[in-house]
Motif scaffolding. Structure first.
Motif, PDB file in Angstrom:
ATOM      1  N   ASP A 148       0.854  -1.196   0.000  1.00 61.00           N
ATOM      2  CA  ASP A 148       0.000   0.000   0.000  1.00 61.00           C
ATOM      3  C   ASP A 148       0.882   1.236   0.000  1.00 61.00           C
ATOM      4  O   ASP A 148       1.857   1.317   0.756  1.00 61.00           O
ATOM      5  CB  ASP A 148      -0.885   0.007   1.255  1.00 61.00           C
ATOM      6  CG  ASP A 148      -2.292  -0.455   0.925  1.00 61.00           C
ATOM      7  OD1 ASP A 148      -2.570  -0.656  -0.270  1.00 61.00           O
ATOM      8  OD2 ASP A 148      -3.115  -0.625   1.852  1.00 61.00           O
ATOM      9  N   LEU A 149       0.532   2.204  -0.849  1.00 62.81           N
ATOM     10  CA  LEU A 149       1.305   3.446  -0.949  1.00 62.81           C
ATOM     11  C   LEU A 149       0.478   4.591  -0.380  1.00 62.81           C
ATOM     12  O   LEU A 149      -0.685   4.773  -0.759  1.00 62.81           O
ATOM     13  CB  LEU A 149       1.646   3.748  -2.415  1.00 62.81           C
ATOM     14  CG  LEU A 149       2.306   2.608  -3.209  1.00 62.81           C
ATOM     15  CD1 LEU A 149       2.520   3.028  -4.641  1.00 62.81           C
ATOM     16  CD2 LEU A 149       3.633   2.199  -2.582  1.00 62.81           C
ATOM     17  N   THR A 150       1.066   5.337   0.539  1.00 63.60           N
ATOM     18  CA  THR A 150       0.393   6.506   1.108  1.00 63.60           C
ATOM     19  C   THR A 150       1.281   7.709   0.855  1.00 63.60           C
ATOM     20  O   THR A 150       2.455   7.716   1.248  1.00 63.60           O
ATOM     21  CB  THR A 150       0.190   6.319   2.631  1.00 63.60           C
ATOM     22  OG1 THR A 150      -0.254   4.991   2.869  1.00 63.60           O
ATOM     23  CG2 THR A 150      -0.828   7.299   3.167  1.00 63.60           C
ATOM     24  N   TYR A 151       0.738   8.722   0.170  1.00 68.62           N
ATOM     25  CA  TYR A 151       1.520   9.909  -0.176  1.00 68.62           C
ATOM     26  C   TYR A 151       1.353  10.983   0.891  1.00 68.62           C
ATOM     27  O   TYR A 151       0.451  10.915   1.712  1.00 68.62           O
ATOM     28  CB  TYR A 151       1.116  10.434  -1.561  1.00 68.62           C
ATOM     29  CG  TYR A 151       1.303   9.393  -2.640  1.00 68.62           C
ATOM     30  CD1 TYR A 151       2.577   9.051  -3.076  1.00 68.62           C
ATOM     31  CD2 TYR A 151       0.207   8.732  -3.185  1.00 68.62           C
ATOM     32  CE1 TYR A 151       2.755   8.069  -4.046  1.00 68.62           C
ATOM     33  CE2 TYR A 151       0.370   7.764  -4.158  1.00 68.62           C
ATOM     34  CZ  TYR A 151       1.653   7.430  -4.589  1.00 68.62           C
ATOM     35  OH  TYR A 151       1.838   6.475  -5.531  1.00 68.62           O
ATOM     36  N   THR A 183       3.649  -9.620   7.868  1.00 68.47           N
ATOM     37  CA  THR A 183       4.230  -8.277   7.846  1.00 68.47           C
ATOM     38  C   THR A 183       5.267  -8.156   8.955  1.00 68.47           C
ATOM     39  O   THR A 183       5.315  -7.188   9.689  1.00 68.47           O
ATOM     40  CB  THR A 183       3.138  -7.206   8.003  1.00 68.47           C
ATOM     41  OG1 THR A 183       2.343  -7.565   9.149  1.00 68.47           O
ATOM     42  CG2 THR A 183       2.246  -7.143   6.785  1.00 68.47           C
ATOM     43  N   GLU A 184       6.082  -9.184   9.066  1.00 65.31           N
ATOM     44  CA  GLU A 184       7.105  -9.202  10.109  1.00 65.31           C
ATOM     45  C   GLU A 184       8.231  -8.257   9.729  1.00 65.31           C
ATOM     46  O   GLU A 184       8.319  -7.757   8.618  1.00 65.31           O
ATOM     47  CB  GLU A 184       7.659 -10.630  10.251  1.00 65.31           C
ATOM     48  CG  GLU A 184       6.624 -11.589  10.812  1.00 65.31           C
ATOM     49  CD  GLU A 184       7.061 -13.032  10.623  1.00 65.31           C
ATOM     50  OE1 GLU A 184       6.239 -13.894  10.883  1.00 65.31           O
ATOM     51  OE2 GLU A 184       8.211 -13.266  10.221  1.00 65.31           O
ATOM     52  N   GLU A 185       9.141  -8.093  10.672  1.00 63.59           N
ATOM     53  CA  GLU A 185      10.248  -7.159  10.487  1.00 63.59           C
ATOM     54  C   GLU A 185      11.069  -7.498   9.242  1.00 63.59           C
ATOM     55  O   GLU A 185      11.418  -6.634   8.481  1.00 63.59           O
ATOM     56  CB  GLU A 185      11.165  -7.227  11.728  1.00 63.59           C
ATOM     57  CG  GLU A 185      10.549  -6.667  12.990  1.00 63.59           C
ATOM     58  CD  GLU A 185      10.873  -5.197  13.157  1.00 63.59           C
ATOM     59  OE1 GLU A 185      10.001  -4.452  13.571  1.00 63.59           O
ATOM     60  OE2 GLU A 185      12.013  -4.821  12.859  1.00 63.59           O
ATOM     61  N   ASP A 186      11.362  -8.828   9.053  1.00 60.38           N
ATOM     62  CA  ASP A 186      12.245  -9.209   7.950  1.00 60.38           C
ATOM     63  C   ASP A 186      11.599  -8.975   6.590  1.00 60.38           C
ATOM     64  O   ASP A 186      12.275  -8.787   5.607  1.00 60.38           O
ATOM     65  CB  ASP A 186      12.685 -10.678   8.063  1.00 60.38           C
ATOM     66  CG  ASP A 186      11.498 -11.622   7.916  1.00 60.38           C
ATOM     67  OD1 ASP A 186      10.390 -11.224   8.330  1.00 60.38           O
ATOM     68  OD2 ASP A 186      11.697 -12.732   7.394  1.00 60.38           O
ATOM     69  N   GLU A 187      10.240  -8.998   6.513  1.00 63.25           N
ATOM     70  CA  GLU A 187       9.570  -8.826   5.226  1.00 63.25           C
ATOM     71  C   GLU A 187       9.461  -7.354   4.829  1.00 63.25           C
ATOM     72  O   GLU A 187       9.516  -7.028   3.674  1.00 63.25           O
ATOM     73  CB  GLU A 187       8.158  -9.424   5.293  1.00 63.25           C
ATOM     74  CG  GLU A 187       8.107 -10.910   5.066  1.00 63.25           C
ATOM     75  CD  GLU A 187       8.342 -11.256   3.613  1.00 63.25           C
ATOM     76  OE1 GLU A 187       9.184 -12.131   3.387  1.00 63.25           O
ATOM     77  OE2 GLU A 187       7.732 -10.665   2.753  1.00 63.25           O
ATOM     78  N   THR A 188       9.256  -6.461   5.788  1.00 62.07           N
ATOM     79  CA  THR A 188       9.024  -5.056   5.433  1.00 62.07           C
ATOM     80  C   THR A 188      10.128  -4.147   5.955  1.00 62.07           C
ATOM     81  O   THR A 188       9.895  -2.979   6.238  1.00 62.07           O
ATOM     82  CB  THR A 188       7.660  -4.582   5.973  1.00 62.07           C
ATOM     83  OG1 THR A 188       7.626  -4.853   7.374  1.00 62.07           O
ATOM     84  CG2 THR A 188       6.524  -5.282   5.293  1.00 62.07           C
ATOM     85  N   LYS A 205       3.614  -3.301   3.355  1.00 62.84           N
ATOM     86  CA  LYS A 205       3.118  -4.543   2.764  1.00 62.84           C
ATOM     87  C   LYS A 205       1.774  -4.921   3.391  1.00 62.84           C
ATOM     88  O   LYS A 205       1.610  -4.886   4.604  1.00 62.84           O
ATOM     89  CB  LYS A 205       4.123  -5.670   2.981  1.00 62.84           C
ATOM     90  CG  LYS A 205       3.749  -6.906   2.197  1.00 62.84           C
ATOM     91  CD  LYS A 205       4.747  -8.011   2.352  1.00 62.84           C
ATOM     92  CE  LYS A 205       4.205  -9.252   1.676  1.00 62.84           C
ATOM     93  NZ  LYS A 205       4.874 -10.457   2.029  1.00 62.84           N
ATOM     94  N   VAL A 206       0.799  -5.265   2.512  1.00 63.40           N
ATOM     95  CA  VAL A 206      -0.525  -5.626   3.026  1.00 63.40           C
ATOM     96  C   VAL A 206      -0.846  -7.102   2.819  1.00 63.40           C
ATOM     97  O   VAL A 206      -1.849  -7.590   3.326  1.00 63.40           O
ATOM     98  CB  VAL A 206      -1.633  -4.771   2.380  1.00 63.40           C
ATOM     99  CG1 VAL A 206      -1.577  -3.356   2.858  1.00 63.40           C
ATOM    100  CG2 VAL A 206      -1.580  -4.833   0.868  1.00 63.40           C
ATOM    101  N   GLY A 207      -0.021  -7.823   2.095  1.00 63.34           N
ATOM    102  CA  GLY A 207      -0.291  -9.246   1.895  1.00 63.34           C
ATOM    103  C   GLY A 207       0.270  -9.732   0.579  1.00 63.34           C
ATOM    104  O   GLY A 207       1.088  -9.056  -0.056  1.00 63.34           O
ATOM    105  N   SER A 208      -0.183 -10.904   0.168  1.00 67.50           N
ATOM    106  CA  SER A 208       0.312 -11.518  -1.062  1.00 67.50           C
ATOM    107  C   SER A 208      -0.823 -12.193  -1.813  1.00 67.50           C
ATOM    108  O   SER A 208      -1.754 -12.704  -1.217  1.00 67.50           O
ATOM    109  CB  SER A 208       1.378 -12.567  -0.748  1.00 67.50           C
ATOM    110  OG  SER A 208       2.481 -11.970  -0.132  1.00 67.50           O
TER     111      SER A 208
END
Length: 939
Positions: free
Chosen positions: A219-222, A249-254, A270-273
């Motif tokens: 997700d992108l938030t401007y 959405t753990e530390e290593d993923e985001t 990251k919101v999912g896959s």
């Protein structure tokens, strides 16, 4: 001194047998006002535009030598940007098919291209790990962005913001602020290469494809959205806990680098896959132009298509869900749920269907037609383009194949070629089919299914052809009907070679079963018809100790040369089959050979990369030549001469003189191994087949070829290549950081700099001459005629300073900075004085200001330290500011005028629009009254 020996040059005449190369992408292009009908595909160094409805080639965008590696059509549909293996980018006009702009900046193959939404800028990524932004309107490079450590795989402009997103094989996704030209954010949530990405939902969502079966969604938030606290929570979806999605959405993923500064511009979380069905890496990931559909494929033959819900559709779904939740709560007498309903990622990005292609997919493109159909074009690995339609109104949408472009080429590599005796027809055979081509039109006139073909010949009379296969069969085809007449089990192993006897009564074959078999043509009575048909009769056999790789008759039919797997060539008498000579000397097996027209010489080509020329009288080796950088695959003499051609796995075709043992010329064009070639009986044409799936025709011209000149041209080409590989010039005082100059030093930029230097030298000479002339006139007390320079005379008797401006204006816009960068400083003072003169006159202010500012930037130290240039710079400051202000005023006035005209037109259109609306309303009213009358009548 006269020419001792005259050779004639062979030139490339045509490329055919190729539908599309699988090295770059496929793209829908707008042509003749239609979208979704024409597709642009790479074809070795060219780009073909195919009409998918008629299956015809409508346009060829001709390249130079390097293969096409990337395609991108402009948003207005008028241009096509093409990236090449050498790092060049060329922009073609789709209306005329002509080259309009050339950009040189990358040092390796271009791997990604993207226009911004207006088509004014183009961004390119390359194998050299760098990203360059180009100004298409000004035809120049803006800047180079460095930061990635591996091949760039995708680049995307954002429509609303002046931002750029890039991803690469170094597992990183980088965000660049193009106002300040720096990377403000790096997303490192991938464990392997990022192969593709796409922006969805009005650029509020980023989806990335990596080496696993996950499509990660971000997700992108401007910045302005961060300030808006009233945005409802329900619109933000979260990853579902179902197996199809991951909420990891753990530390290593985001994990994100430079975490604090980028929050001021964009926040990426990251919101999912979304899980793909394919288990291998993503090869291509893309959306249609509207962003409503997303598709991706791996290294298999399945294209997975997803639909992306718009904000309105999401809102409707949420309302439905809320209704259901309220109903359920009512039934269970619970309290009404308040904003607890959320859509899962799978509900927002829904799988539509899977499209199964006939072979592995290499790339695709999508377009949503006005009828509501999704059109998909697939470029396949086996030289095929397939077009599918997806009817979205159906309950269960199924992709339907509407066209398939195949007739223009073989599905696999062509392994054998032959010319008909009248030089008109060309036979090509591959693993699955035999095709007959018309040499003049290059159209395929017959396609016949066959087994894996290895050798072929036209039967005398050109009405039948014989194919030798990998399974040891001989297949006889009739060309008139395109049917297989007869199949014989000729050898126990592969039939490697076939040769027609000079008396044309039969032929000889050599196979992997260590046999040479002699065959004769005969007419036999056909059971199905009264007429006799042609057949093949086995008459003799020669048993040998090793596998036979090649067989050739001498022109008088007295000798037969047989090349064996033991690296020797054995020569036998044809009548008695007695042994005559053994030619030994090659270190690896002889793969090809030929005997010249008078039977005095035999040339052999081997896997040891050498070509040996032997005398057939005593079997002595006249000369051994280093032929190719890899195995020599095919060799054939030019009819009625001692010249011969060789084809090698190094992708080159070479012509040699067997009398003088000289290399005459190299035919360069193929990009991969050349498997075979064939010469026409009159020697005017050569046709060759390669692993790049292309067939190439070469034609003998009437232009004489002089060896000394050829060697000189070769040396020049090598020098030009070495110039491109040299270290790039560095701007003094500038450190090698994230950004740099967009261009690169090429032979063209050096030549442009030399032309500027020559023009300044001529200006200096003419100025000195004029001063001397004036002094002479003053001393003599009368006018003496001034000698006119012939160069200035050719330009219409212009002044020396005007000549310098003419030369300067002829430098390509994309090469200007690099040309000025290699210009020695001794020419800069003169150039600055001339610039002052030109700007005062008001000519080409924009170009001159660009060059002036660049020169001041790169020679700042030397210019400021020279006392004599202080006044020049002061004058330049005054004139430049005043002229630029004038130009700005003109532009402002024009802009205001255009905006006024726009408002006038819009006002007129609004009136007509309301008039249309009134008419439509009246129409509806009439229809409703009519319907009511009919209902009353029924009642």
């Amino acid at each position: 001194m006269g020419l001792t020996r005259q050779y004639l040059r062979y030139e490339p005449a045509a490329l055919f047998g190729l539908v599309a190369s699988a090295r770059a992408g496929v793209a829908f292009v707008a042509l003749r006002g239609e979208r979704g009908r024409y597709v642009a595909v790479p074809a070795c160094e060219h780009v073909f535009v195919w009409d998918t409805r008629k299956g015809e080639k409508v346009l060829i965008l001709k390249g130079l030598k390097q293969q096409v590696s990337c395609l991108c059509p402009s948003p207005d549909g008028l241009h096509l940007a093409v990236g090449y293996e050498d790092g060049a980018i060329r922009v073609f006009s789709l209306l005329s098919g002509e080259l309009t702009i050339t950009f040189n900046g990358h040092r390796a193959a271009v791997t990604a291209l993207q226009y911004d939404h207006l088509g004014g800028r183009l961004v390119s990524g390359s194998k050299d790990t760098e990203v360059i932004v180009w100004d298409v309107i000004n035809e120049s490079g803006l800047y180079r962005l460095r930061g990635h450590k591996d091949v760039i795989t995708q680049v995307l402009f954002l429509k609303e913001k002046n931002l750029l997103v890039t991803c690469a094989k170094d597992t990183l996704v980088k965000w660049w602020d193009l106002d300040t030209q720096h990377c403000f954010k790096t997303v490192v949530g991938h464990r392997a290469e990022v192969w593709g990405m796409a922006l969805l939902s009005k650029e509020k969502r980023l989806i990335t494809g990596s080496a696993d079966s996950e499509l990660r969604v971000w997700d992108l938030t401007y910045i302005q959205e961060v300030k808006d606290p009233d945005e409802p929570e329900t619109k933000k979806s979260k990853g579902s806990s179902s197996p199809g999605a991951e909420e990891n959405t753990e530390e290593d993923e985001t994990l994100e680098l430079d975490e604090h500064p980028e929050e001021r511009i964009v926040k990426c979380s990251k919101v999912g896959s979304i899980m793909r069905e394919g288990r291998d890496r993503v090869v291509t990931l893309g959306t249609d132009r509207m962003g409503k559909f997303l598709a991706c494929h791996g290294t298999d033959a399945v294209l997975e298509v997803f639909s992306v819900l718009s904000e309105e559709e999401i809102q409707k779904k949420l309302e439905k869900k809320m209704k259901k939740a309220r109903k359920k709560a009512k039934q269970n007498s619970e309290e009404e749920p308040e904003r607890s309903v959320e859509l899962s990622l799978q509900e927002e990005i829904q799988r539509v269907t899977n499209v199964k292609a006939s072979s592995k997919i290499k790339s695709f493109d999508l377009i949503l037609s006005p009828k509501g159909e999704l059109k998909m074009v697939l470029l396949l690995q086996n030289n095929v383009i397939e077009l599918y339609n997806l009817d979205l109104s159906a309950q269960v949408p199924q992709a339907v194949r509407v066209s398939r472009l195949t007739i223009g080429g073989h599905r696999s590599d062509v392994r054998t070629l032959a010319f008909s005796s009248d030089n008109i027809a060309i036979l090509s055979a591959a693993a699955e089919s035999v095709k007959i081509w018309n040499r003049s039109t290059l159209q395929c006139i017959r396609t016949m299914e066959c087994e894996y073909a290895l050798c072929s010949l036209f039967v005398p009379g050109d009405r039948q052809v014989i194919i030798g296969t990998k399974t040891g069969k001989l297949q006889l085809y009739d060309l008139a009907s395109g049917s297989l007449i007869e199949t014989l089990d000729a050898h126990a192993g592969a039939v490697w070679s076939i040769a027609l006897s000079p008396d044309q009564h039969g032929f000889v074959t050599g196979g992997a079963d260590k046999c040479v078999k002699f065959w004769e043509f005969e007419l036999v009575k056909d059971e199905s018809s009264v007429q006799k048909r042609l057949s093949m009769k086995h008459v003799r056999i020669l048993q040998l100790d090793e596998d036979v790789l090649c067989v050739r008759y001498s022109p008088n039919q007295k000798l037969l040369a047989v090349s064996l797997l033991d690296c020797t060539v054995k020569v036998f008498y044809v009548d008695t089959l007695k042994f005559f000579l053994s030619l030994y000397g090659h270190k690896l097996p002889v793969l090809c050979m030929d005997i010249c027209y008078d039977g005095t010489l035999i040339a052999t080509g081997s896997a040891d990369r050498n070509v040996k020329i032997w005398g057939l009288d005593f079997g002595d080796c006249h000369r051994s030549l280093f032929g190719h950088d890899d195995s020599v695959m095919y060799l054939q003499f030019v009819p009625k001469s001692h010249l011969f051609f060789t084809a090698g796995k190094d992708s080159k075709i070479k012509q040699w003189d067997a009398d003088k043992f000289e290399h005459i010329q190299t035919l360069e064009g193929h990009h991969q191994e050349v498997w075979c070639l064939a010469l026409s009986p009159n020697g005017d044409y050569v046709v060759s087949a390669s692993h790049d799936k292309s067939l190439r025709l070469w034609e003998r011209t009437r232009e004489p070829l002089i060896l000394e000149e050829e060697r000189e041209m070769q040396r020049e080409a090598e020098y030009e290549e070495s110039v491109a590989k040299e270290e790039q010039p560095v701007v003094a005082g500038e450190r090698q950081g994230e950004t740099g100059l967009a261009g690169k030093k090429t032979i063209e930029t050096i030549k442009a700099a030399e032309r500027i230097m020559e023009a300044i030298e001529l200006y200096r000479e003419e100025t000195t001459k004029l001063k001397e002339h004036n002094a002479i006139c003053k001393a003599a007390g009368k006018e003496v005629p001034f000698p006119v320079n012939p160069i200035l005379c050719a330009y219409g008797n212009i002044t020396p300073s005007a000549y310098v401006l003419e030369v300067f204006k002829k430098v390509k816009s994309s090469e200007l900075e690099e040309s000025l960068l290699v210009l020695p400083f001794s020419y800069v003072p003169d150039l600055l004085r001339l610039f002052n003169e030109y700007i005062q006159q008001g000519s080409d202010v924009e170009l001159l200001c660009r060059a002036l500012l660049f020169l001041l930037r790169i020679h700042f130290g030397q210019i400021t330290s020279k006392q004599m240039l202080v006044t020049v710079i002061e004058n330049l400051k005054k004139t430049t500011i005043s002229r630029v202000n004038e130009a700005r005023d003109v532009l402002g006035f024009n802009m205001a005028g255009l905006q006024f005209l726009k408002r006038e037109i819009e006002a007129k259109e609004e009136v007509t629009f309301f008039a249309d609306a009134t008419e439509r309303f009246e129409e509806k009213k009439r229809k409703r009254k009519k319907k009511e009358k009919m209902v009353l009548a029924v009642l």
